[in-house]
Design an enzyme around this catalytic site. Sequence first.
Site, PDB file in Angstrom:
ATOM      1  N   LYS A 215      11.681  56.672  56.781  1.00 35.09           N
ATOM      2  CA  LYS A 215      11.799  57.193  57.999  1.00 35.09           C
ATOM      3  C   LYS A 215      10.389  57.282  58.971  1.00 35.09           C
ATOM      4  CE  LYS A 215      13.482  61.393  60.299  1.00 35.09           C
ATOM      5  NZ  LYS A 215      14.427  62.519  60.160  1.00 35.09           N
TER       6      LYS A 215
ATOM      7  N   GLU B  90       3.667  57.314  48.813  1.00 38.19           N
ATOM      8  CA  GLU B  90       4.112  56.342  47.595  1.00 38.19           C
ATOM      9  C   GLU B  90       4.603  55.012  48.321  1.00 38.19           C
ATOM     10  OE1 GLU B  90       4.876  59.504  48.206  1.00 38.19           O
ATOM     11  OE2 GLU B  90       5.522  60.819  46.126  1.00 38.19           O
TER      12      GLU B  90
ATOM     13  N   GLY C 159      16.324  62.430  56.202  1.00 40.39           N
ATOM     14  CA  GLY C 159      16.099  61.184  55.166  1.00 40.39           C
ATOM     15  C   GLY C 159      17.337  61.187  54.235  1.00 40.39           C
ATOM     16  N   ARG C 160      17.590  62.473  53.756  1.00 40.09           N
ATOM     17  CA  ARG C 160      18.655  62.360  52.848  1.00 40.09           C
ATOM     18  C   ARG C 160      20.149  62.018  53.485  1.00 40.09           C
ATOM     19  NH1 ARG C 160      16.003  67.030  53.585  1.00 40.09           N
ATOM     20  NH2 ARG C 160      16.766  68.928  54.660  1.00 40.09           N
TER      21      ARG C 160
ATOM     22  N   GLU D  60      17.536  69.861  48.629  1.00 41.03           N
ATOM     23  CA  GLU D  60      16.432  69.685  49.609  1.00 41.03           C
ATOM     24  C   GLU D  60      17.081  70.330  50.697  1.00 41.03           C
ATOM     25  OE1 GLU D  60      14.718  65.766  51.330  1.00 41.03           O
ATOM     26  OE2 GLU D  60      13.243  66.254  50.063  1.00 41.03           O
TER      27      GLU D  60
ATOM     28  N   HIS E  58      28.517  63.774  24.907  1.00 41.44           N
ATOM     29  CA  HIS E  58      27.940  63.403  23.672  1.00 41.44           C
ATOM     30  C   HIS E  58      26.384  63.880  23.690  1.00 41.44           C
ATOM     31  CE1 HIS E  58      31.271  61.345  21.586  1.00 41.44           C
ATOM     32  NE2 HIS E  58      31.477  60.963  23.159  1.00 41.44           N
TER      33      HIS E  58
ATOM     34  N   LYS F 171       2.383  67.612  48.400  1.00 37.08           N
ATOM     35  CA  LYS F 171       1.750  66.471  48.884  1.00 37.08           C
ATOM     36  C   LYS F 171       0.262  66.532  49.283  1.00 37.08           C
ATOM     37  CE  LYS F 171       5.659  64.609  51.352  1.00 37.08           C
ATOM     38  NZ  LYS F 171       6.385  64.317  52.649  1.00 37.08           N
TER      39      LYS F 171
HETATM   40  O1  LIG Z   1      11.564  57.989  54.636  1.00 38.44           O
HETATM   41  P1  LIG Z   1      10.319  58.570  54.439  1.00 38.44           P
HETATM   42  O2  LIG Z   1       9.933  59.215  55.774  1.00 38.44           O
HETATM   43  O3  LIG Z   1       9.562  57.907  53.669  1.00 38.44           O
HETATM   44  O4  LIG Z   1      10.460  59.928  53.460  1.00 38.44           O
HETATM   45  C1  LIG Z   1      10.824  60.110  52.158  1.00 38.44           C
HETATM   46  C2  LIG Z   1      11.551  61.137  51.764  1.00 38.44           C
HETATM   47  O5  LIG Z   1      10.382  62.263  51.688  1.00 38.44           O
HETATM   48  C3  LIG Z   1      10.878  63.572  52.164  1.00 38.44           C
HETATM   49  O6  LIG Z   1      10.513  63.784  53.386  1.00 38.44           O
HETATM   50  C4  LIG Z   1      10.445  64.660  51.147  1.00 38.44           C
HETATM   51  O7  LIG Z   1       9.135  64.461  50.983  1.00 38.44           O
HETATM   52  C5  LIG Z   1      12.523  63.352  52.080  1.00 38.44           C
HETATM   53  O8  LIG Z   1      12.932  64.208  52.857  1.00 38.44           O
HETATM   54  C6  LIG Z   1      12.663  61.849  52.680  1.00 38.44           C
HETATM   55  O9  LIG Z   1      13.830  61.270  52.052  1.00 38.44           O
END
Ligand SMILES: O=P(O)(O)OC[C@H]1O[C@](O)(CO)[C@@H](O)[C@@H]1O
Length: 549
Positions: A208, A214, A268-269, A354, A385, A513
């Site tokens: 987003k 990452e 995002g979620r 979240e 199990h 972060k």
């Molecule tokens: O889509 P992005 O901006 O890379 O964010 C990834 C995820 O990181 C978050 O902001 C949490 O760090 C989530 O809410 C989101 O889904």
Amino acid sequence: MRQPAITATASFHALESHAVDAKHWQLRQLFAADPQRFPKLTVDAAGLFLDYSKNRIDANTVGLLLDLARERGVEAQRDAMFAGEKINLTEHRAVLHTALRMPRDKALRVDGQDVVADVHAVLERMRDFTDRVRSGAWLGHSGKPITDVVNIGIGGSDLGPKMACLALRSYAHPRLKMHFVSNVDGHDMDAVLDQVDPATTLFIVASKTFVTAETMLNARTARSWFLRHAKADDLARHFVAVSTNTEEIKAFGIDPANMFPFWDWVGGRYSVWSSIGLAVALSIGFGYFTDFLAGAHAMDQHFLEAPLEENMPVLLAMVGFWNRQFLGCSSLSIAPYHQDLSRFPAYLQQLDMESNGKRVTKGGAPVDVPTCPVVWGECGTNAQHAYFQLLHQGSDVTPIDFIAALRPTHDLPGHHDALLANCFAQSEAFMTGKTGDEVRADLQAQGLAAAEIEALVPHKTFPGNRPSNTILMDQLSPPLLGALIALYEHKTFVQGVLWDVNSFDQWGVELGKVLAKNIHQELTGEIAPARHDSSTNGLIIMAKAAQHL
Ligand SMILES: O=P(O)(O)OC[C@H]1O[C@](O)(CO)[C@@H](O)[C@@H]1O
């Protein structure tokens, strides 16, 4: 509007009084007392069926819970969300994932802009692109069709597409193998790059913000790997981006023609319905992707229109609230009895925790009751199990959501009845338990000596009275998966309204972060190590020493 503390409301007080007795009710007795309990405490919506009868509640409890929902303004706040009001107060944003699944003939204006028209314009581009990749018309740089798609994203930009691709694998294109890389751990990317051919691989960089550390590191690694096998001019055939951040996509070097935008009013979620779902649309095809959206829209309409007494997301939320608040249940286990829903518990973890893992109200005051339970789970029957022992006989009471399809999407004989038998048996066992007398009778029938029987009785007794919901659908299909996800989205929303938290921000992930950025610079020697506590300093020194081995 400022909400009073939940404990200051009349309906909360009424529930507290009711709970004094009700929390001691026995499910066995509730079922024995009312043969109509199942039809009374079940509901249908958008192709899903919810049985919430195995909870320590009765019709009176439900009435009181719905009074609380009304007093907290669930209906008005729901309508505000659907209308595009800026209910995400800390980020000054509307919350409109529901607009992503509205039919083309609807309109919804936000800040003067018809967002439904915008959504369908992007969907059209997704249709064109996915049709070309799936038909083989979109060719890699050496002229071969795409065989592998690697989605690079994390959190909502990974969990939704990955969960949905797995869940709908019966609908997947036979040539396209889907891969997902999320972790900054290079082992994640390494494992995928080992399996794919640069000439036939398409990378989707899904973020987003397009600044998530990452994802950007993984995207740079993928680009370097690709450029070791191909030329810069070939990138356009192999890299596409999904984001709200056009400037950063351009800076990364992705062809603007290969960008699929979405909007800051999509959390995002809550984004699998947007172009973040590109991997899903590639896998199952645009027609089924449209069905997935339609299933979610059907649940939206139900949530908007059904009276609270028959409103599935509201009822699921209120029963969850009852278990959290009055039975003291601090976790919720999700048990899909469907292997293709294996990532659904992980998906719900982000959606619920979240969103509602908050401890202050929208106005900044402490919430004066416990909020979101820990959400976790695993597919049945595997979970049986592993950790079901604790759920049956451990000291905590953990409610469980069982999720199953009545018909499988495979044709292997014998499996599905065995699966459903286990699913129904578990919810029965959690409810009924097994009394000491029942254990005694069993052991006597087996001819055990009296002393041995008495020694075994405490170990073989099950307390029971453990609450669960069962959600059933016909077959796991695109529309029913859409409805299932939307059900939990709205459940999360309703609970957020009860607690008066902002379910749509996530400031809690920021601190780690920032600290990781500092420590990364210390590890790579760009800046001198800062003075941390002795534990953190010690760990940094160990890692630096290992790099010089
Ligand atoms: O889509 P992005 O901006 O890379 O964010 C990834 C995820 O990181 C978050 O902001 C949490 O760090 C989530 O809410 C989101 O889904």
